[in-house]
Design a protein around this motif. Sequence first.
Motif, PDB file in Angstrom:
ATOM      1  N   PHE B  54     -20.293 -35.633   7.107  1.00 53.80           N
ATOM      2  CA  PHE B  54     -19.442 -34.617   6.471  1.00 53.80           C
ATOM      3  C   PHE B  54     -20.082 -34.216   5.156  1.00 53.80           C
ATOM      4  O   PHE B  54     -20.959 -34.915   4.639  1.00 53.80           O
ATOM      5  N   THR B  55     -19.669 -33.081   4.638  1.00 53.15           N
ATOM      6  CA  THR B  55     -20.254 -32.590   3.396  1.00 53.15           C
ATOM      7  C   THR B  55     -19.365 -32.985   2.231  1.00 53.15           C
ATOM      8  O   THR B  55     -18.160 -32.744   2.256  1.00 53.15           O
ATOM      9  N   ASP B  56     -19.969 -33.593   1.216  1.00 60.13           N
ATOM     10  CA  ASP B  56     -19.220 -33.991   0.028  1.00 60.13           C
ATOM     11  C   ASP B  56     -18.918 -32.742  -0.809  1.00 60.13           C
ATOM     12  O   ASP B  56     -19.481 -31.678  -0.571  1.00 60.13           O
ATOM     13  N   THR B  57     -18.057 -32.898  -1.811  1.00 56.96           N
ATOM     14  CA  THR B  57     -17.666 -31.727  -2.608  1.00 56.96           C
ATOM     15  C   THR B  57     -18.850 -31.080  -3.311  1.00 56.96           C
ATOM     16  O   THR B  57     -18.832 -29.899  -3.606  1.00 56.96           O
ATOM     17  N   ASP B  58     -19.913 -31.847  -3.574  1.00 51.18           N
ATOM     18  CA  ASP B  58     -21.081 -31.260  -4.241  1.00 51.18           C
ATOM     19  C   ASP B  58     -22.121 -30.760  -3.238  1.00 51.18           C
ATOM     20  O   ASP B  58     -23.250 -30.440  -3.612  1.00 51.18           O
TER      21      ASP B  58
END
Lengths: 211, 363
Positions: B54-58
Amino acid sequence: MSKMLNVALPKGRLGEKVYDMFEKAGFSCPSIKENNRKLIFENQEAGVRYFWVKPSDVAIYVERGAADIGVAGKDILLEYNPDVYELLDLNIGKCNMAVAAKADFVDDRSKTLKVATKFTNIAKAYYSAQGRDIDIIHLNGSIELAPILALSDVIVDIVETGATLKENNLVVVEKFKDISARLIANKANFSFKSEQIEKLQKSLKEQTENL
Amino acid sequence: MDKFILSGEEQAVFALRSLYKKYGYAQYKMSKFEEYDLYAKNKDFLVSDNVITFTDTDGKLLALKPDVTLSIIKNDKDNHDSIKKVFYNEHVYRVSKGTKSFKEIMQIGLECVGAVDDYSVIEVLYLASQSLKEISKESVLDISHLGLVKSVLDYAGLTESAKEKVALSLSQKNLQAVQSVAKEQGLDEKKTSLLEKLVTTYGKAEKVEKELGAFCVSGEIEEQVKSLKVVIESLKTLDAIDNVNVDFSVVSDMNYYNGVVFKGFVSGIPTSILSGGQYDNLMQKMGKKSKAIGFAVYLDEIDRLYENKGQFNVDVAVKYEGASVDAVNKVVKEQIAKGKTVFAGKVLPETLKYKELVVLEGK
Protein backbone atom coordinates in the motif's frame (compact mmCIF):
# COMPACT_ATOMS: atom_id res chain seq x y z
CA MET A 1 4.25 -50.51 15.10
CA SER A 2 0.72 -49.58 15.99
CA LYS A 3 0.46 -46.69 13.56
CA MET A 4 -1.89 -47.14 10.65
CA LEU A 5 -0.58 -46.34 7.21
CA ASN A 6 -3.15 -44.29 5.31
CA VAL A 7 -3.10 -44.86 1.57
CA ALA A 8 -4.98 -42.87 -1.08
CA LEU A 9 -5.59 -44.96 -4.18
CA PRO A 10 -6.83 -43.57 -7.49
CA LYS A 11 -10.29 -44.90 -8.35
CA GLY A 12 -10.35 -47.09 -11.42
CA ARG A 13 -8.31 -49.73 -13.18
CA LEU A 14 -4.95 -48.19 -12.30
CA GLY A 15 -5.88 -48.13 -8.61
CA GLU A 16 -6.81 -51.81 -8.65
CA LYS A 17 -3.48 -52.66 -10.23
CA VAL A 18 -1.72 -50.58 -7.59
CA TYR A 19 -3.63 -52.32 -4.81
CA ASP A 20 -2.43 -55.71 -6.11
CA MET A 21 1.14 -54.46 -5.87
CA PHE A 22 0.56 -53.19 -2.33
CA GLU A 23 -0.97 -56.54 -1.38
CA LYS A 24 2.11 -58.36 -2.62
CA ALA A 25 4.20 -56.01 -0.50
CA GLY A 26 2.40 -57.26 2.62
CA PHE A 27 -0.24 -54.55 2.96
CA SER A 28 -3.30 -56.64 2.20
CA CYS A 29 -6.86 -55.63 2.89
CA PRO A 30 -9.20 -58.31 1.49
CA SER A 31 -12.37 -56.31 2.10
CA ILE A 32 -11.34 -53.93 -0.66
CA LYS A 33 -12.16 -56.56 -3.28
CA GLU A 34 -15.79 -56.76 -2.18
CA ASN A 35 -18.03 -55.16 -4.67
CA ASN A 36 -19.65 -52.28 -2.83
CA ARG A 37 -19.78 -48.54 -2.65
CA LYS A 38 -17.62 -48.13 0.41
CA LEU A 39 -14.77 -45.69 0.03
CA ILE A 40 -12.63 -46.67 2.98
CA PHE A 41 -11.17 -50.06 3.90
CA GLU A 42 -9.10 -51.03 6.87
CA ASN A 43 -6.99 -53.99 7.93
CA GLN A 44 -5.87 -53.57 11.54
CA GLU A 45 -3.52 -56.54 11.39
CA ALA A 46 -1.57 -55.32 8.41
CA GLY A 47 -1.74 -51.78 9.83
CA VAL A 48 -3.14 -50.23 6.69
CA ARG A 49 -6.15 -48.17 5.68
CA TYR A 50 -7.02 -47.62 2.03
CA PHE A 51 -9.37 -45.11 0.49
CA TRP A 52 -10.49 -44.56 -3.05
CA VAL A 53 -10.31 -41.00 -4.30
CA LYS A 54 -10.59 -39.28 -7.64
CA PRO A 55 -7.19 -39.74 -9.38
CA SER A 56 -6.58 -36.02 -9.68
CA ASP A 57 -7.26 -35.58 -5.94
CA VAL A 58 -4.67 -38.10 -4.66
CA ALA A 59 -1.94 -35.47 -4.49
CA ILE A 60 -4.17 -33.18 -2.41
CA TYR A 61 -4.95 -35.91 0.12
CA VAL A 62 -1.26 -36.65 0.46
CA GLU A 63 -0.02 -33.06 0.54
CA ARG A 64 -2.55 -32.21 3.27
CA GLY A 65 -1.67 -35.31 5.26
CA ALA A 66 -5.08 -37.03 5.16
CA ALA A 67 -3.17 -39.81 3.43
CA ASP A 68 0.42 -40.67 4.33
CA ILE A 69 1.11 -42.02 0.89
CA GLY A 70 -0.69 -42.37 -2.41
CA VAL A 71 -0.29 -43.12 -6.06
CA ALA A 72 -0.68 -40.30 -8.55
CA GLY A 73 0.12 -39.81 -12.22
CA LYS A 74 3.16 -37.71 -13.07
CA ASP A 75 0.79 -35.47 -15.07
CA ILE A 76 -1.01 -34.47 -11.87
CA LEU A 77 2.28 -33.87 -10.05
CA LEU A 78 3.55 -31.66 -12.86
CA GLU A 79 0.29 -29.74 -13.07
CA TYR A 80 -0.28 -29.07 -9.36
CA ASN A 81 3.32 -29.24 -8.13
CA PRO A 82 2.37 -30.48 -4.63
CA ASP A 83 4.97 -30.33 -1.85
CA VAL A 84 5.40 -34.10 -1.42
CA TYR A 85 8.10 -36.75 -1.71
CA GLU A 86 8.07 -38.60 -5.00
CA LEU A 87 9.49 -41.91 -3.89
CA LEU A 88 9.13 -44.24 -6.82
CA ASP A 89 8.18 -44.55 -10.46
CA LEU A 90 5.82 -47.52 -10.48
CA ASN A 91 6.21 -47.99 -14.20
CA ILE A 92 2.50 -48.55 -14.72
CA GLY A 93 -0.22 -46.31 -16.15
CA LYS A 94 2.27 -45.26 -18.78
CA CYS A 95 1.34 -42.65 -21.34
CA ASN A 96 2.63 -39.41 -22.82
CA MET A 97 1.92 -35.74 -22.48
CA ALA A 98 1.57 -34.61 -26.07
CA VAL A 99 0.58 -31.82 -28.39
CA ALA A 100 -2.03 -32.89 -30.93
CA ALA A 101 -3.82 -31.15 -33.77
CA LYS A 102 -5.95 -31.76 -36.85
CA ALA A 103 -4.15 -33.77 -39.52
CA ASP A 104 -3.92 -30.72 -41.79
CA PHE A 105 -2.59 -28.39 -39.08
CA VAL A 106 0.24 -26.11 -40.14
CA ASP A 107 2.12 -24.35 -37.35
CA ASP A 108 2.19 -20.63 -38.10
CA ARG A 109 4.71 -18.99 -35.80
CA SER A 110 3.57 -15.52 -36.77
CA LYS A 111 0.35 -16.01 -34.83
CA THR A 112 -0.60 -16.54 -31.22
CA LEU A 113 -1.21 -20.25 -30.79
CA LYS A 114 -4.55 -21.23 -29.25
CA VAL A 115 -4.09 -24.19 -26.93
CA ALA A 116 -6.94 -26.15 -25.34
CA THR A 117 -6.03 -28.29 -22.35
CA LYS A 118 -6.90 -29.64 -18.94
CA PHE A 119 -3.25 -29.16 -17.96
CA THR A 120 -2.90 -25.39 -17.96
CA ASN A 121 0.37 -25.22 -16.03
CA ILE A 122 2.08 -27.95 -18.05
CA ALA A 123 1.06 -26.31 -21.33
CA LYS A 124 2.23 -22.89 -20.12
CA ALA A 125 5.60 -24.26 -19.03
CA TYR A 126 6.09 -26.16 -22.29
CA TYR A 127 5.39 -23.18 -24.52
CA SER A 128 7.10 -20.57 -22.38
CA ALA A 129 10.29 -22.66 -22.57
CA GLN A 130 10.03 -22.12 -26.34
CA GLY A 131 9.26 -18.45 -25.94
CA ARG A 132 5.94 -19.01 -27.67
CA ASP A 133 3.01 -16.66 -27.22
CA ILE A 134 -0.08 -18.73 -26.52
CA ASP A 135 -3.71 -18.34 -25.61
CA ILE A 136 -4.74 -21.02 -23.12
CA ILE A 137 -8.25 -22.37 -23.15
CA HIS A 138 -8.95 -24.42 -20.06
CA LEU A 139 -11.36 -27.31 -20.63
CA ASN A 140 -12.38 -30.06 -18.23
CA GLY A 141 -13.04 -32.82 -20.73
CA SER A 142 -13.58 -33.80 -24.39
CA ILE A 143 -10.47 -31.82 -25.24
CA GLU A 144 -10.40 -33.44 -28.70
CA LEU A 145 -13.41 -31.38 -29.70
CA ALA A 146 -11.57 -28.09 -29.48
CA PRO A 147 -9.52 -28.24 -32.72
CA ILE A 148 -12.39 -29.80 -34.63
CA LEU A 149 -14.66 -26.88 -33.81
CA ALA A 150 -11.78 -24.44 -34.34
CA LEU A 151 -11.96 -23.46 -30.68
CA SER A 152 -8.20 -24.02 -30.58
CA ASP A 153 -5.29 -24.72 -32.94
CA VAL A 154 -3.84 -27.53 -30.86
CA ILE A 155 -4.50 -29.46 -27.68
CA VAL A 156 -2.13 -30.53 -24.92
CA ASP A 157 -3.32 -33.77 -23.40
CA ILE A 158 -2.43 -37.26 -22.28
CA VAL A 159 -2.06 -39.78 -25.08
CA GLU A 160 -2.10 -43.47 -24.28
CA THR A 161 -2.80 -45.44 -27.44
CA GLY A 162 -3.84 -42.57 -29.66
CA ALA A 163 -7.12 -44.30 -30.54
CA THR A 164 -9.33 -41.39 -29.45
CA LEU A 165 -7.22 -38.97 -31.46
CA LYS A 166 -7.42 -41.13 -34.56
CA GLU A 167 -11.18 -41.52 -34.35
CA ASN A 168 -11.47 -37.75 -34.24
CA ASN A 169 -9.06 -37.23 -37.09
CA LEU A 170 -6.32 -35.75 -34.93
CA VAL A 171 -2.61 -36.50 -34.97
CA VAL A 172 0.17 -36.21 -32.43
CA VAL A 173 2.43 -33.24 -33.21
CA GLU A 174 4.91 -33.92 -30.42
CA LYS A 175 5.16 -36.16 -27.39
CA PHE A 176 7.10 -34.13 -24.85
CA LYS A 177 6.85 -35.89 -21.50
CA ASP A 178 6.68 -39.49 -20.33
CA ILE A 179 3.96 -40.01 -17.79
CA SER A 180 3.59 -42.89 -15.35
CA ALA A 181 2.20 -43.57 -11.89
CA ARG A 182 4.33 -42.42 -8.94
CA LEU A 183 4.38 -43.35 -5.28
CA ILE A 184 4.14 -40.12 -3.30
CA ALA A 185 4.38 -39.42 0.43
CA ASN A 186 3.51 -36.58 2.77
CA LYS A 187 6.75 -35.01 3.97
CA ALA A 188 5.74 -34.68 7.62
CA ASN A 189 4.10 -38.07 7.96
CA PHE A 190 7.04 -39.73 6.24
CA SER A 191 9.18 -38.78 9.22
CA PHE A 192 6.88 -40.60 11.61
CA LYS A 193 6.08 -43.66 9.51
CA SER A 194 9.29 -44.06 7.58
CA GLU A 195 9.76 -47.70 8.59
CA GLN A 196 6.49 -48.87 7.04
CA ILE A 197 6.87 -46.66 4.00
CA GLU A 198 10.41 -47.87 3.34
CA LYS A 199 9.28 -51.49 3.59
CA LEU A 200 6.53 -50.84 1.07
CA GLN A 201 8.81 -48.83 -1.20
CA LYS A 202 11.41 -51.59 -1.25
CA SER A 203 8.92 -54.27 -2.23
CA LEU A 204 7.27 -52.07 -4.87
CA LYS A 205 10.66 -51.32 -6.34
CA GLU A 206 11.43 -55.02 -6.69
CA GLN A 207 8.04 -55.58 -8.27
CA THR A 208 8.50 -52.82 -10.84
CA GLU A 209 11.91 -54.12 -11.74
CA ASN A 210 10.41 -57.55 -12.44
CA LEU A 211 7.55 -56.20 -14.55
CA MET B 1 -4.52 -19.55 35.88
CA ASP B 2 -6.41 -22.23 34.03
CA LYS B 3 -4.03 -23.42 31.32
CA PHE B 4 -6.86 -24.77 29.20
CA ILE B 5 -8.23 -21.30 28.70
CA LEU B 6 -5.32 -20.65 26.34
CA SER B 7 -5.58 -21.78 22.75
CA GLY B 8 -2.91 -24.11 21.40
CA GLU B 9 -1.26 -21.19 19.67
CA GLU B 10 -1.11 -19.14 22.87
CA GLN B 11 0.23 -22.04 24.93
CA ALA B 12 3.00 -22.57 22.41
CA VAL B 13 3.88 -18.87 22.34
CA PHE B 14 4.24 -18.77 26.14
CA ALA B 15 6.33 -21.91 26.29
CA LEU B 16 8.66 -20.85 23.48
CA ARG B 17 9.11 -17.29 24.72
CA SER B 18 10.19 -18.50 28.10
CA LEU B 19 12.54 -21.03 26.49
CA TYR B 20 14.25 -18.40 24.34
CA LYS B 21 14.51 -15.91 27.20
CA LYS B 22 16.34 -18.49 29.30
CA TYR B 23 19.07 -18.59 26.69
CA GLY B 24 19.51 -14.83 26.65
CA TYR B 25 17.52 -14.00 23.53
CA ALA B 26 15.91 -10.57 23.79
CA GLN B 27 12.49 -9.87 22.38
CA TYR B 28 12.54 -7.75 19.26
CA LYS B 29 9.36 -5.86 18.57
CA MET B 30 8.76 -4.44 15.14
CA SER B 31 6.30 -2.33 13.28
CA LYS B 32 3.90 -4.16 11.02
CA PHE B 33 5.09 -2.38 7.88
CA GLU B 34 8.30 -2.44 5.93
CA GLU B 35 9.41 -0.66 2.79
CA TYR B 36 8.47 -2.80 -0.20
CA ASP B 37 11.91 -2.24 -1.70
CA LEU B 38 13.45 -4.67 0.79
CA TYR B 39 11.34 -7.55 -0.53
CA ALA B 40 11.70 -6.60 -4.16
CA LYS B 41 15.47 -6.91 -3.78
CA ASN B 42 15.34 -10.27 -2.02
CA LYS B 43 12.32 -11.87 -3.62
CA ASP B 44 13.69 -15.40 -3.74
CA PHE B 45 14.32 -15.40 0.00
CA LEU B 46 10.59 -15.18 0.60
CA VAL B 47 8.40 -18.25 0.68
CA SER B 48 5.99 -16.66 -1.78
CA ASP B 49 6.46 -13.63 -4.03
CA ASN B 50 3.15 -12.09 -3.16
CA VAL B 51 3.23 -9.21 -0.73
CA ILE B 52 0.40 -6.95 0.41
CA THR B 53 1.45 -3.43 -0.53
CA PHE B 54 0.00 0.00 0.00
CA THR B 55 1.10 3.58 -0.44
CA ASP B 56 1.97 5.56 2.68
CA THR B 57 0.80 9.16 3.08
CA ASP B 58 4.15 10.41 1.76
CA GLY B 59 3.91 8.26 -1.38
CA LYS B 60 6.29 5.54 -0.25
CA LEU B 61 5.36 2.00 -1.17
CA LEU B 62 5.03 -0.07 1.99
CA ALA B 63 4.29 -3.72 2.58
CA LEU B 64 2.70 -5.74 5.34
CA LYS B 65 5.53 -7.96 6.54
CA PRO B 66 5.66 -11.34 4.79
CA ASP B 67 8.84 -12.16 6.68
CA VAL B 68 10.64 -11.01 9.82
CA THR B 69 14.22 -12.13 9.22
CA LEU B 70 14.91 -9.59 6.48
CA SER B 71 13.74 -6.72 8.69
CA ILE B 72 15.93 -7.83 11.58
CA ILE B 73 19.11 -8.08 9.56
CA LYS B 74 18.42 -4.94 7.55
CA ASN B 75 18.57 -2.94 10.76
CA ASP B 76 21.54 -4.85 12.11
CA LYS B 77 24.64 -2.77 12.90
CA ASP B 78 26.90 -5.49 11.49
CA ASN B 79 29.02 -5.93 14.59
CA HIS B 80 30.79 -9.02 13.42
CA ASP B 81 33.03 -9.20 16.50
CA SER B 82 30.17 -9.73 18.89
CA ILE B 83 26.92 -11.60 18.75
CA LYS B 84 23.32 -10.45 18.87
CA LYS B 85 20.57 -12.81 19.99
CA VAL B 86 16.97 -11.83 19.44
CA PHE B 87 13.60 -13.51 19.26
CA TYR B 88 10.35 -12.22 17.83
CA ASN B 89 6.70 -13.04 17.92
CA GLU B 90 4.92 -11.36 15.04
CA HIS B 91 2.18 -11.77 12.50
CA VAL B 92 3.29 -12.20 8.91
CA TYR B 93 1.15 -12.01 5.79
CA ARG B 94 1.56 -14.62 3.10
CA VAL B 95 -0.38 -16.31 0.38
CA SER B 96 -1.59 -19.70 1.45
CA LYS B 97 -0.96 -22.27 -1.21
CA GLY B 98 -4.39 -23.86 -1.17
CA THR B 99 -6.67 -20.85 -1.42
CA LYS B 100 -4.29 -18.49 -3.22
CA SER B 101 -5.43 -15.74 -0.92
CA PHE B 102 -3.58 -13.83 1.79
CA LYS B 103 -3.45 -15.23 5.27
CA GLU B 104 -2.25 -13.88 8.59
CA ILE B 105 0.18 -16.28 10.24
CA MET B 106 1.52 -16.06 13.78
CA GLN B 107 5.22 -16.69 13.71
CA ILE B 108 7.69 -16.98 16.56
CA GLY B 109 11.36 -17.33 15.89
CA LEU B 110 14.86 -16.34 16.76
CA GLU B 111 17.95 -15.02 15.04
CA CYS B 112 21.55 -15.16 16.07
CA VAL B 113 23.60 -12.55 14.19
CA GLY B 114 27.26 -11.56 14.29
CA ALA B 115 30.23 -13.74 15.21
CA VAL B 116 28.36 -17.02 14.77
CA ASP B 117 30.60 -19.91 15.81
CA ASP B 118 30.14 -23.62 16.45
CA TYR B 119 28.60 -22.95 19.83
CA SER B 120 25.95 -20.59 18.42
CA VAL B 121 25.02 -23.08 15.70
CA ILE B 122 24.56 -25.86 18.24
CA GLU B 123 22.61 -23.59 20.56
CA VAL B 124 20.19 -22.64 17.80
CA LEU B 125 19.76 -26.28 16.74
CA TYR B 126 19.24 -27.28 20.35
CA LEU B 127 16.58 -24.59 20.79
CA ALA B 128 14.90 -25.73 17.57
CA SER B 129 14.72 -29.31 18.77
CA GLN B 130 13.48 -28.17 22.19
CA SER B 131 10.87 -25.91 20.58
CA LEU B 132 9.40 -28.94 18.83
CA LYS B 133 9.40 -30.88 22.08
CA GLU B 134 7.55 -28.05 23.81
CA ILE B 135 4.84 -28.32 21.18
CA SER B 136 4.48 -32.09 20.93
CA LYS B 137 5.75 -35.29 22.47
CA GLU B 138 6.32 -36.70 19.04
CA SER B 139 8.51 -34.54 16.84
CA VAL B 140 11.30 -34.71 14.32
CA LEU B 141 13.92 -32.14 13.40
CA ASP B 142 15.34 -32.91 9.94
CA ILE B 143 18.81 -31.45 9.53
CA SER B 144 20.70 -31.07 6.29
CA HIS B 145 24.06 -29.48 5.57
CA LEU B 146 24.14 -27.35 2.45
CA GLY B 147 27.93 -27.14 2.54
CA LEU B 148 28.02 -30.90 2.19
CA VAL B 149 25.34 -31.00 -0.50
CA LYS B 150 27.05 -28.23 -2.45
CA SER B 151 30.47 -29.86 -2.27
CA VAL B 152 29.00 -33.14 -3.57
CA LEU B 153 27.27 -31.34 -6.47
CA ASP B 154 30.52 -29.48 -7.25
CA TYR B 155 32.49 -32.70 -7.13
CA ALA B 156 30.09 -34.30 -9.61
CA GLY B 157 30.85 -31.40 -11.94
CA LEU B 158 27.24 -30.66 -12.84
CA THR B 159 26.13 -27.69 -14.90
CA GLU B 160 24.12 -25.02 -13.08
CA SER B 161 20.81 -26.17 -14.55
CA ALA B 162 21.61 -29.82 -13.73
CA LYS B 163 22.42 -28.77 -10.17
CA GLU B 164 19.02 -27.15 -9.90
CA LYS B 165 17.34 -30.30 -11.19
CA VAL B 166 19.22 -32.46 -8.71
CA ALA B 167 18.34 -30.11 -5.85
CA LEU B 168 14.66 -30.26 -6.78
CA SER B 169 14.70 -34.06 -7.11
CA LEU B 170 16.57 -34.30 -3.84
CA SER B 171 13.84 -32.30 -2.11
CA GLN B 172 11.33 -34.82 -3.47
CA LYS B 173 13.45 -37.86 -2.56
CA ASN B 174 13.12 -38.76 -6.22
CA LEU B 175 15.98 -41.18 -6.75
CA GLN B 176 15.07 -42.03 -10.33
CA ALA B 177 15.06 -38.38 -11.37
CA VAL B 178 18.54 -37.90 -9.86
CA GLN B 179 19.75 -40.97 -11.73
CA SER B 180 18.40 -39.68 -15.01
CA VAL B 181 20.17 -36.32 -14.53
CA ALA B 182 23.40 -38.20 -13.81
CA LYS B 183 22.90 -40.16 -17.01
CA GLU B 184 22.18 -37.06 -19.08
CA GLN B 185 25.34 -35.46 -17.72
CA GLY B 186 27.37 -38.58 -18.49
CA LEU B 187 28.61 -39.05 -14.94
CA ASP B 188 30.68 -42.08 -14.07
CA GLU B 189 29.54 -44.70 -11.58
CA LYS B 190 31.38 -43.19 -8.64
CA LYS B 191 29.88 -39.74 -9.08
CA THR B 192 26.42 -41.15 -9.78
CA SER B 193 26.50 -43.25 -6.64
CA LEU B 194 27.54 -40.20 -4.63
CA LEU B 195 24.50 -38.29 -5.88
CA GLU B 196 22.29 -41.31 -5.15
CA LYS B 197 23.61 -41.38 -1.62
CA LEU B 198 22.37 -37.84 -1.04
CA VAL B 199 18.84 -39.14 -1.66
CA THR B 200 19.09 -42.49 0.13
CA THR B 201 21.03 -41.39 3.21
CA TYR B 202 18.54 -40.24 5.82
CA GLY B 203 17.19 -41.23 9.20
CA LYS B 204 18.15 -40.98 12.86
CA ALA B 205 21.18 -38.73 13.20
CA GLU B 206 23.14 -41.37 15.09
CA LYS B 207 22.54 -43.93 12.34
CA VAL B 208 23.39 -41.54 9.52
CA GLU B 209 26.55 -40.37 11.28
CA LYS B 210 28.04 -43.81 10.68
CA GLU B 211 27.18 -43.67 6.97
CA LEU B 212 28.70 -40.26 6.33
CA GLY B 213 32.16 -41.72 5.76
CA ALA B 214 31.00 -42.98 2.38
CA PHE B 215 30.79 -39.38 1.13
CA CYS B 216 34.44 -38.62 1.79
CA VAL B 217 35.89 -38.88 -1.70
CA SER B 218 37.54 -35.46 -1.73
CA GLY B 219 39.17 -33.21 0.81
CA GLU B 220 36.51 -30.58 0.37
CA ILE B 221 33.63 -32.97 1.00
CA GLU B 222 35.48 -34.46 3.94
CA GLU B 223 35.71 -31.04 5.56
CA GLN B 224 31.94 -30.57 5.25
CA VAL B 225 31.27 -34.06 6.61
CA LYS B 226 33.43 -33.17 9.57
CA SER B 227 31.40 -30.04 10.19
CA LEU B 228 28.13 -32.04 10.15
CA LYS B 229 29.66 -34.62 12.48
CA VAL B 230 30.56 -31.90 14.97
CA VAL B 231 26.90 -30.87 15.01
CA ILE B 232 25.68 -34.43 15.58
CA GLU B 233 28.26 -35.13 18.30
CA SER B 234 27.43 -31.92 20.17
CA LEU B 235 23.70 -32.61 20.06
CA LYS B 236 24.44 -36.08 21.41
CA THR B 237 26.37 -34.61 24.30
CA LEU B 238 23.49 -32.23 24.97
CA ASP B 239 21.19 -35.25 25.08
CA ALA B 240 19.08 -33.64 22.38
CA ILE B 241 19.62 -36.13 19.58
CA ASP B 242 16.54 -38.33 20.04
CA ASN B 243 14.25 -36.27 17.79
CA VAL B 244 16.94 -35.28 15.30
CA ASN B 245 17.19 -36.81 11.82
CA VAL B 246 19.71 -36.10 9.11
CA ASP B 247 17.90 -35.70 5.81
CA PHE B 248 19.40 -34.01 2.74
CA SER B 249 15.94 -33.51 1.25
CA VAL B 250 15.78 -30.29 3.27
CA VAL B 251 17.02 -28.08 0.46
CA SER B 252 16.92 -24.34 0.92
CA ASP B 253 17.98 -21.78 -1.66
CA MET B 254 21.78 -21.95 -1.76
CA ASN B 255 21.97 -18.32 -2.84
CA TYR B 256 20.91 -17.40 0.68
CA TYR B 257 21.66 -20.35 2.89
CA ASN B 258 24.84 -22.25 3.66
CA GLY B 259 25.87 -24.67 6.41
CA VAL B 260 23.12 -26.34 8.39
CA VAL B 261 19.50 -25.97 7.34
CA PHE B 262 16.60 -27.67 9.03
CA LYS B 263 12.88 -28.31 9.15
CA GLY B 264 10.76 -29.46 12.05
CA PHE B 265 7.68 -31.64 12.09
CA VAL B 266 5.30 -32.74 14.82
CA SER B 267 2.99 -35.70 14.58
CA GLY B 268 -0.52 -34.65 13.61
CA ILE B 269 0.38 -31.61 11.48
CA PRO B 270 0.89 -32.41 7.80
CA THR B 271 3.39 -29.64 7.03
CA SER B 272 6.64 -28.49 8.55
CA ILE B 273 6.04 -26.09 11.43
CA LEU B 274 9.63 -25.04 11.95
CA SER B 275 12.14 -23.97 9.38
CA GLY B 276 15.55 -22.38 9.57
CA GLY B 277 19.23 -22.44 8.81
CA GLN B 278 22.45 -20.54 8.52
CA TYR B 279 22.24 -17.69 6.02
CA ASP B 280 25.65 -16.06 5.73
CA ASN B 281 25.10 -15.70 1.98
CA LEU B 282 22.06 -13.50 2.52
CA MET B 283 24.09 -11.32 4.89
CA GLN B 284 26.76 -10.93 2.23
CA LYS B 285 24.17 -9.99 -0.36
CA MET B 286 22.98 -7.27 1.97
CA GLY B 287 26.54 -6.04 2.29
CA LYS B 288 27.20 -7.31 5.80
CA LYS B 289 30.18 -9.19 7.09
CA SER B 290 28.33 -10.84 9.97
CA LYS B 291 27.23 -14.42 9.90
CA ALA B 292 23.74 -15.41 10.91
CA ILE B 293 21.55 -18.37 11.80
CA GLY B 294 17.96 -18.56 12.92
CA PHE B 295 14.62 -20.26 12.62
CA ALA B 296 10.91 -19.58 12.71
CA VAL B 297 8.03 -21.60 14.10
CA TYR B 298 4.69 -21.26 12.29
CA LEU B 299 1.84 -21.43 14.71
CA ASP B 300 -1.16 -21.30 12.39
CA GLU B 301 -1.66 -25.06 12.33
CA ILE B 302 -0.90 -25.74 15.96
CA ASP B 303 -4.49 -25.68 17.16
CA ARG B 304 -4.94 -28.99 15.34
CA LEU B 305 -2.97 -30.61 18.15
CA TYR B 306 -5.26 -29.46 20.91
CA GLU B 307 -8.52 -31.34 20.76
CA ASN B 308 -11.69 -29.65 21.84
CA LYS B 309 -11.80 -30.51 25.52
CA GLY B 310 -15.54 -31.17 25.54
CA GLN B 311 -18.60 -31.18 23.39
CA PHE B 312 -20.02 -28.22 25.30
CA ASN B 313 -19.70 -24.48 24.91
CA VAL B 314 -20.37 -23.86 28.60
CA ASP B 315 -21.04 -25.87 31.74
CA VAL B 316 -24.18 -24.06 32.81
CA ALA B 317 -26.76 -22.14 30.85
CA VAL B 318 -28.93 -19.75 32.85
CA LYS B 319 -32.24 -18.84 31.23
CA TYR B 320 -34.07 -16.07 32.97
CA GLU B 321 -37.51 -14.81 32.24
CA GLY B 322 -38.48 -11.76 34.16
CA ALA B 323 -36.11 -12.56 37.04
CA SER B 324 -34.45 -9.52 38.56
CA VAL B 325 -30.92 -8.54 37.63
CA ASP B 326 -29.78 -9.26 41.17
CA ALA B 327 -31.29 -12.74 41.11
CA VAL B 328 -29.53 -13.62 37.85
CA ASN B 329 -26.28 -12.15 39.14
CA LYS B 330 -26.49 -14.26 42.26
CA VAL B 331 -26.94 -17.53 40.34
CA VAL B 332 -24.17 -16.69 37.87
CA LYS B 333 -21.74 -15.82 40.71
CA GLU B 334 -22.58 -19.02 42.55
CA GLN B 335 -21.85 -21.16 39.50
CA ILE B 336 -18.60 -19.36 38.71
CA ALA B 337 -17.47 -19.78 42.31
CA LYS B 338 -17.94 -23.54 41.78
CA GLY B 339 -15.50 -23.31 38.92
CA LYS B 340 -18.15 -23.59 36.21
CA THR B 341 -18.45 -21.57 33.02
CA VAL B 342 -21.78 -19.83 32.67
CA PHE B 343 -23.84 -18.34 29.88
CA ALA B 344 -26.82 -16.26 30.98
CA GLY B 345 -29.48 -14.99 28.65
CA LYS B 346 -33.17 -14.32 28.41
CA VAL B 347 -33.27 -16.41 25.27
CA LEU B 348 -30.55 -19.00 24.74
CA PRO B 349 -28.97 -19.28 21.28
CA GLU B 350 -30.12 -22.44 19.52
CA THR B 351 -26.58 -23.58 18.89
CA LEU B 352 -25.45 -23.28 22.51
CA LYS B 353 -24.41 -26.65 24.01
CA TYR B 354 -24.47 -26.84 27.80
CA LYS B 355 -24.25 -29.53 30.43
CA GLU B 356 -26.76 -28.09 32.81
CA LEU B 357 -29.70 -25.72 32.41
CA VAL B 358 -30.94 -23.39 35.15
CA VAL B 359 -34.23 -21.62 34.53
CA LEU B 360 -35.03 -18.57 36.63
CA GLU B 361 -38.72 -17.72 36.69
CA GLY B 362 -39.86 -14.18 37.34
CA LYS B 363 -42.16 -13.16 40.10
